[in-house]
Every structure is written in structure tokens, then in C-alpha cells.
Design an enzyme around this catalytic site. Structure first.
Site, short mmCIF file in Angstrom:
data_model
loop_
_atom_site.label_atom_id
_atom_site.label_comp_id
_atom_site.label_asym_id
_atom_site.label_seq_id
_atom_site.Cartn_x
_atom_site.Cartn_y
_atom_site.Cartn_z
N LYS A 88 -4.15 -4.65 7.83
CA LYS A 88 -5.52 -3.81 8.13
C LYS A 88 -6.70 -4.57 7.89
O LYS A 88 -7.80 -4.57 8.65
CB LYS A 88 -5.43 -2.26 7.95
CG LYS A 88 -6.60 -1.53 8.36
CD LYS A 88 -6.27 -0.08 8.23
CE LYS A 88 -5.90 0.17 6.80
NZ LYS A 88 -7.17 0.20 5.93
N ARG A 164 -7.95 10.70 6.96
CA ARG A 164 -6.39 10.75 6.59
C ARG A 164 -5.75 11.95 6.84
O ARG A 164 -4.62 12.08 6.30
CB ARG A 164 -6.33 10.25 5.04
CG ARG A 164 -6.85 8.93 4.82
CD ARG A 164 -6.43 8.33 3.34
NE ARG A 164 -7.09 9.18 2.55
CZ ARG A 164 -6.62 9.32 1.14
NH1 ARG A 164 -5.60 8.33 0.76
NH2 ARG A 164 -6.91 10.01 0.24
N ARG A 199 2.81 -9.50 -3.67
CA ARG A 199 1.45 -9.63 -3.87
C ARG A 199 1.09 -9.99 -5.14
O ARG A 199 1.53 -9.48 -6.13
CB ARG A 199 0.57 -8.27 -3.37
CG ARG A 199 0.61 -8.26 -1.89
CD ARG A 199 -0.62 -7.42 -1.45
NE ARG A 199 -0.39 -6.14 -2.30
CZ ARG A 199 -1.21 -4.83 -1.56
NH1 ARG A 199 -1.60 -4.90 -0.35
NH2 ARG A 199 -0.95 -3.75 -2.16
N ARG A 228 -0.64 -5.78 -9.59
CA ARG A 228 -1.09 -4.46 -9.52
C ARG A 228 0.19 -3.49 -10.03
O ARG A 228 1.12 -3.67 -9.77
CB ARG A 228 -1.67 -3.83 -8.30
CG ARG A 228 -2.98 -4.37 -7.85
CD ARG A 228 -3.58 -3.88 -6.51
NE ARG A 228 -3.11 -2.27 -6.42
CZ ARG A 228 -3.75 -1.66 -5.36
NH1 ARG A 228 -4.54 -2.22 -4.53
NH2 ARG A 228 -3.12 -0.33 -5.14
N ARG A 239 4.02 5.56 -1.65
CA ARG A 239 2.71 5.37 -0.80
C ARG A 239 2.94 5.54 0.45
O ARG A 239 2.18 6.24 1.33
CB ARG A 239 1.86 4.40 -1.35
CG ARG A 239 1.43 4.37 -2.97
CD ARG A 239 1.24 3.09 -3.52
NE ARG A 239 0.04 2.16 -2.60
CZ ARG A 239 0.07 1.06 -2.96
NH1 ARG A 239 0.75 0.15 -3.84
NH2 ARG A 239 -0.75 0.04 -2.16
#
Length: 295
Positions: A88, A164, A199, A228, A239
Site C-alpha cells: 500500500k 478502519r 523485512r 521490528r 494483525r
């Protein structure tokens, strides 16, 4: 944070022909029909000057009409939603770069408001310091205020990852903000998990790498990369579950203006599909306005 949200048509008018500003034959009376109020031989220069002025006034009026009916200048209002690692962020950059829209992400707004110490920022900070979620009404007001800024109204906006929930979407609609298009990037969960888990962040440059798809250029960079804390498979799946629940509640409100794009494809292919939808939207808006002007 994540977000979402067609098109119509009517008859297109042919472009008015501009008269030649230096010579308009119809502005000159036929000498055979001349009356006492006009003498072609008595004042030819005055007649030419008068005709030229009328032609120029017609040109100016025509230009104003064309400018006012150029729908391609009307700002686009777009919402885009996608799960973590759906691409995105990349698509938002490509969209805003080509269409010059104001990119609005609720998370960025929240951090900016807290940093400058605005009224909404101070309220949000109180919740954040307690480890609590910032209430919808505070975030909605931040988004509403940003959408109301002159640049958003003039250039159009791309609302990233927001709303959201159906309550957030309802609140925005109550303020008069209705998207033209809602873009949803769809990527299979196994691909999303792989993208997130692989990532890595370069703490020096802030650049994001992926161990498989976009590895670091040197061993030196690779040695300093960090991950992270929530980029683990377990946390990612949680998530994604939350994201999917949120998407379903919002999609029901924007179903008629939603396009779904396969986000697992190369970014250039994904953008080509989005670009085509936005170009069609601009074209249909223009046709609709020209049709309205004709009536």
C-alpha cells in the site's frame, strides 16, 4: 493505518469552435442591407474595431466556459486499504506522484498533531501515555480537519488506511466527505506473512529491506539491519486477523465504489490497474459535467 473505498456517464459536448479574434464576417452588415444607422463607407474603421471587440468578448466567454467545464481539474477523492506488507505504501507514492493528490495517513496525522501540541494532539497524547487507544472521535476530527485544508480541497486527496471501522466511515460521511473510489489491495495471507517476517530496517538510513526480495547491497549494511518487534509470524497473523475484520465492516459501506486489486503482482502491474481505474474515473467525471452543462 488502513483504508478503503464509480463511475457514471452522460453525453459529451463537442468543443465549441473559437471565432477568429481578428476577423468575424458575421459582424459586418451586408452593404446591400445598410440603414441610416450604419454606413460602410462612412466609418469602416469604427465598424472593424467594433466587430473585433465583439469577437474578443466572445472568445473570452468561450474560454471561461471551457475552463469551468474541464472536469479533469476537479479533485479526486480516493481511499485505499491494504493489509500490512500489501504494498500500500508503494502504491500511495505512485498515485500521489502521478495525480498530485494530498496523501493523508491517520497515523502520520496523529504523530504530527502530538508533536506540534495541538488541541487534538494533547488529547491524544493523554491516551497514548497511558498505553490506551486514541478514541475514534479524536482521530476522526484530525482526519476531518486535514481533509478540510485548502490543498486537499483543491488538489484532491488519497486517504491511506482510513477509515478502519464502519463508525469512522459514518463519521466522515456525516462531515460530507464521500470518496469517489475505494481501492482494496488483496494479497494471500501466506505471502503477507513471508513479506513481513523477512523485512529488515536499516537504522542508519531508515530504508526497509527484505532478506529475499530486496536484500541489502553490502555486508556492512546487512550487519546493522534490525527487525521490528512485531514482525514475527505470530504477531503478523494477529494483525492480519484484526485488519480483515476491519476491512469487512468498511467494505459494506463502499461496496458500490470498490475495486479490488491483486497486490501479489509486481508493483508496476498493480499500479497499472489502479492508474486505469483513476483515468476512467476522471474521464467519466468530465463527461458527466459536460452533460450537466449542456442541460
Amino acid at each position: 493505518m488502513a483504508s478503503w473505498p464509480y463511475l457514471n456517464s452522460s453525453t459529451m459536448l463537442s468543443k465549441p469552435k473559437h471565432p477568429n479574434p481578428s476577423f468575424c464576417l458575421h459582424d459586418f452588415p451586408n452593404p446591400q442591407h445598410s440603414s441610416s444607422s450604419f454606413s460602410l463607407t462612412a466609418s469602416p474603421i469604427a465598424a472593424v474595431n467594433s466587430a473585433t471587440r465583439r469577437c474578443r468578448q466572445t472568445n473570452r466567454r468561450t474560454s471561461l466556459i471551457l475552463a469551468s467545464t474541464d472536469k479533469s481539474r476537479e479533485p479526486l477523492k480516493i481511499m485505499i486499504s491494504g493489509a500490512p506488507a500489501s504494498g500500500k505504501g508503494t502504491q500511495c507514492q505512485l498515485i500521489t506522484s502521478k495525480y498530485d493528490l494530498v496523501h493523508i495517513a491517520a497515523g502520520d496525522l496523529l504523530r504530527a498533531e502530538v508533536e506540534v501540541g495541538s488541541a487534538n494532539g494533547k488529547k491524544a497524547k493523554e491516551y497514548m501515555e497511558k498505553g490506551q487507544l486514541v478514541p475514534d472521535e479524536i482521530v476522526v476530527m484530525m482526519v476531518k480537519d486535514r481533509l478540510s485544508q485548502p490543498d486537499s480541497a483543491e488538489k484532491g486527496w488519497l486517504l491511506d488506511g482510513y477509515p478502519r471501522s464502519s463508525s469512522q466511515a459514518t463519521a466522515l460521511q456525516a462531515f460530507g466527505f464521500h470518496p469517489d473510489l475505494f481501492i482494496l489491495l488483496e494479497v494471500p495471507q501466506e505471502i503477507l506473512v513471508d513479506r513481513v517476517v523477512g523485512r529488515r530496517l536499516d537504522p542508519v538510513t531508515g530504508r526497509i529491506y527484505h532478506l529475499t526480495y530486496s536484500p541489502p547491497e553490502t555486508e556492512e549494511i546487512a550487519a546493522r539491519l534490525t527487525q521490528r518487534f512485531d514482525d514475527t509470524e505470530e504477531r503478523v497473523k494477529l494483525r492480519l486477523q484484526t485488519h480483515n475484520q476491519n476491512v469487512e465492516s468498511v467494505l459494506s459501506m463502499f461496496e458500490d465504489i470498490t475495486i479490488k486489486v491483486d497486490g501479489s503482482l509486481p508493483k508496476e502491474v498493480v499500479f497499472a490497474k489502479i492508474d486505469s481505474a483513476l483515468s476512467d474515473l476522471i474521464h467519466q467525471k468530465k463527461i458527466a459535467t459536460l452533460g450537466t452543462t449542456a442541460t
